[in-house]
Design an enzyme around this catalytic site. Sequence first.
Site, PDB file in Angstrom:
ATOM      1  N   ASN A 290      -1.033 -13.770 -51.500  1.00 24.17           N
ATOM      2  CA  ASN A 290      -0.034 -13.688 -51.974  1.00 24.17           C
ATOM      3  C   ASN A 290       0.707 -14.568 -52.225  1.00 24.17           C
ATOM      4  OD1 ASN A 290      -0.214 -10.414 -51.868  1.00 24.17           O
ATOM      5  ND2 ASN A 290      -0.484 -11.031 -49.976  1.00 24.17           N
TER       6      ASN A 290
ATOM      7  N   ASN B 210     -11.883   0.957 -37.540  1.00 23.36           N
ATOM      8  CA  ASN B 210     -11.806  -0.458 -37.153  1.00 23.36           C
ATOM      9  C   ASN B 210     -10.646  -0.478 -35.871  1.00 23.36           C
ATOM     10  OD1 ASN B 210     -10.971  -2.776 -36.614  1.00 23.36           O
ATOM     11  ND2 ASN B 210     -10.234  -3.399 -38.654  1.00 23.36           N
TER      12      ASN B 210
ATOM     13  N   GLY C  65      -3.560 -16.144 -48.825  1.00 20.85           N
ATOM     14  CA  GLY C  65      -4.551 -16.180 -50.003  1.00 20.85           C
ATOM     15  C   GLY C  65      -4.022 -15.718 -51.044  1.00 20.85           C
TER      16      GLY C  65
ATOM     17  N   ARG D 202     -16.234  -0.804 -37.407  1.00 15.08           N
ATOM     18  CA  ARG D 202     -16.124  -2.521 -38.404  1.00 15.08           C
ATOM     19  C   ARG D 202     -16.285  -2.869 -36.437  1.00 15.08           C
ATOM     20  NH1 ARG D 202     -11.240  -6.240 -37.232  1.00 15.08           N
ATOM     21  NH2 ARG D 202     -12.538  -8.102 -37.329  1.00 15.08           N
TER      22      ARG D 202
ATOM     23  N   GLY E 208      -5.952 -14.000 -38.910  1.00 18.17           N
ATOM     24  CA  GLY E 208      -7.051 -15.420 -38.129  1.00 18.17           C
ATOM     25  C   GLY E 208      -7.191 -15.595 -39.674  1.00 18.17           C
TER      26      GLY E 208
ATOM     27  N   GLU F 298     -12.173  -5.291 -47.196  1.00 17.71           N
ATOM     28  CA  GLU F 298     -13.376  -5.364 -46.037  1.00 17.71           C
ATOM     29  C   GLU F 298     -13.992  -3.847 -45.699  1.00 17.71           C
ATOM     30  OE1 GLU F 298     -12.688  -8.104 -42.564  1.00 17.71           O
ATOM     31  OE2 GLU F 298     -10.495  -7.776 -44.302  1.00 17.71           O
TER      32      GLU F 298
ATOM     33  N   GLY G 184      -4.040 -12.742 -46.518  1.00 14.44           N
ATOM     34  CA  GLY G 184      -2.839 -11.764 -47.160  1.00 14.44           C
ATOM     35  C   GLY G 184      -2.023 -13.238 -47.614  1.00 14.44           C
TER      36      GLY G 184
ATOM     37  N   HIS H 204     -10.642 -17.294 -46.730  1.00 14.27           N
ATOM     38  CA  HIS H 204      -9.793 -16.338 -45.613  1.00 14.27           C
ATOM     39  C   HIS H 204      -8.449 -16.575 -45.581  1.00 14.27           C
ATOM     40  CE1 HIS H 204      -9.582 -11.824 -44.686  1.00 14.27           C
ATOM     41  NE2 HIS H 204      -8.889 -12.515 -43.614  1.00 14.27           N
ATOM     42  N   LEU H 205      -8.009 -16.767 -45.285  1.00 11.15           N
ATOM     43  CA  LEU H 205      -6.350 -17.195 -45.076  1.00 11.15           C
ATOM     44  C   LEU H 205      -5.465 -15.648 -44.803  1.00 11.15           C
ATOM     45  CD1 LEU H 205      -5.045 -20.147 -47.432  1.00 11.15           C
ATOM     46  CD2 LEU H 205      -7.068 -19.522 -45.274  1.00 11.15           C
ATOM     47  N   GLY H 206      -5.585 -15.154 -43.629  1.00 11.46           N
ATOM     48  CA  GLY H 206      -4.186 -14.052 -43.523  1.00 11.46           C
ATOM     49  C   GLY H 206      -3.477 -14.417 -41.582  1.00 11.46           C
TER      50      GLY H 206
HETATM   51  P1  ADP Z   1      -4.345  -9.335 -41.177  1.00 12.19           P
HETATM   52  O1  ADP Z   1      -5.301 -11.274 -40.532  1.00 12.19           O
HETATM   53  O2  ADP Z   1      -3.880  -9.319 -40.243  1.00 12.19           O
HETATM   54  O3  ADP Z   1      -5.170  -8.698 -41.525  1.00 12.19           O
HETATM   55  P2  ADP Z   1      -3.237 -10.590 -43.604  1.00 12.19           P
HETATM   56  O4  ADP Z   1      -4.154 -11.051 -44.405  1.00 12.19           O
HETATM   57  O5  ADP Z   1      -2.305  -9.382 -43.825  1.00 12.19           O
HETATM   58  O6  ADP Z   1      -3.589 -10.617 -42.187  1.00 12.19           O
HETATM   59  O7  ADP Z   1      -2.129 -11.742 -43.211  1.00 12.19           O
HETATM   60  C1  ADP Z   1      -0.740 -12.213 -42.890  1.00 12.19           C
HETATM   61  C2  ADP Z   1      -0.483 -13.327 -43.872  1.00 12.19           C
HETATM   62  O8  ADP Z   1      -0.332 -12.977 -44.849  1.00 12.19           O
HETATM   63  C3  ADP Z   1       1.394 -13.006 -42.898  1.00 12.19           C
HETATM   64  O9  ADP Z   1       0.934 -14.010 -41.953  1.00 12.19           O
HETATM   65  C4  ADP Z   1       2.107 -13.634 -43.457  1.00 12.19           C
HETATM   66  O10 ADP Z   1       2.984 -13.547 -44.081  1.00 12.19           O
HETATM   67  C5  ADP Z   1       0.986 -13.594 -45.132  1.00 12.19           C
HETATM   68  N1  ADP Z   1       1.804 -12.721 -46.377  1.00 12.19           N
HETATM   69  C6  ADP Z   1       1.781 -11.855 -47.093  1.00 12.19           C
HETATM   70  N2  ADP Z   1       2.084 -11.706 -48.055  1.00 12.19           N
HETATM   71  C7  ADP Z   1       3.017 -13.813 -47.873  1.00 12.19           C
HETATM   72  C8  ADP Z   1       3.586 -14.134 -49.561  1.00 12.19           C
HETATM   73  N3  ADP Z   1       4.095 -13.349 -50.508  1.00 12.19           N
HETATM   74  N4  ADP Z   1       3.838 -15.007 -48.641  1.00 12.19           N
HETATM   75  C9  ADP Z   1       3.213 -15.816 -47.988  1.00 12.19           C
HETATM   76  N5  ADP Z   1       2.484 -15.466 -47.115  1.00 12.19           N
HETATM   77  C10 ADP Z   1       2.441 -14.272 -47.228  1.00 12.19           C
END
Ligand code: ADP
Length: 415
Positions: free
Chosen positions: A345, A7, A343, A99, A221, A396, A341, A217-219
Amino acid sequence: MNVLVLNCGSATVKFQIIATDLERIAGDTDVRLARGVVERVGGEAIITFEAEGRDPRRTTAPVRDTRSAVETVIRWATSESSGIESVKAVADIHAVGHRVVHGGERFTHSVLITDEVLRGIEDCIDLAPLHNPANVRGIQAAREVFGAGLPQVAVFDTAFHQTLPPHAYLYALPYQWYRRHRIRRYGFHGTSHRYVAYRYRKLLGIERAATKVITLHLGNGCSAAAISAGDSVDTSMGLTPLEGLVMGTRSGDVDPAIFDYIGAKEGLTPQEVDSVLNKQSGLLGISGLTNDMRELLDEARESDDRRARLAVEIFCYRVRKYVGAYMAALGGADALVFTGGIGENSPEIRARVCEGQGWMGLELDPARNEAHTDRREGLISADGSRLAVYVIPTDEELLIARDTVRSVHGVPQRF
Ligand code: ADP
């Protein structure tokens, strides 16, 4: 088959090495051998390597460009000290899966990379000027390092959403803009939405055709997808990843008239406004503190920061609106799936997204929700909930490795 998954971003090369083949795919017995990342490519790079079951190793070294990043990865992987038993020489890498962010309308599934395919990916640079050039460099670097004979496969972020019907992918703009310039919704994170939809039906033991879900998908992005009969039928990101949900630094949906208005008010060029909407908006823009959801939640809890609370509230509200919209688009769904990340956690964000949705038959089980952190997969809705809710950690890289195997063997990728 040992597949190197790459990637490649503008200054970062992430990789995994995954042992997989058609038999392992069928039995779900693929093995992740190693993962890592080379950051700050182009200068003194920070390199993290981790062989499965061993402690991560972090070093720094000058890494000139993408090719030298790939060479660094391979030198480590084939070294005695890496501890990867089945990779002792360059020849022990049997294929490379890349990717690729934008495949336009041309690439509707993953493909073996030929000169013509590479030209096709280059043709999409207009649509993804920040991402596709880095992906092209990654493909060229791998060709140089492994030789032109090694199979390489491109897996596109946009491909899964190519099943959107015209009423979902067209904007209400002059039709010639679509005809002449291919202005339409493409959607991204397709590999992630496709993977979690696949895991969902594996968990339930149902057929692809019976998959009717909304995936979130909540990261950093963020995007939502409506999936019907296994196909993506709507998604929140558009021509670019800017549209849709509130993200770490991206605004998501805004009135496009803001562009001109704020440009005139603040003396910004269109490029500068675009940059603010992509890099200084979203959670960061509202809170003025950070784009990191975990930090925002801590801030809101510990110091009751008003704007941190507001950023979280706006984020959850926007997700809830999209869930409602996609329920209507699908005529009802069987499940909601959280990934990424945030969604995967954050029980707090999941609870706030699902709050007050009893009207659509959604009832979370608080204890199950709290118990699903650290990438734990499973059901978090209450037993009587008409709309089931799942947490499914995305993977992925695994899907890229599997598509690489399938493309090399010429077998279909719809699964
Ligand atoms: P990317 O989209 O770069 O792959 P990720 O899917 O790892 O990123 O998501 C990153 C996001 O997930 C950040 O906003 C991070 O703070 C959040 N995150 C990770 N762990 C937790 C948690 N335990 N509680 C709340 N948010 C979290």
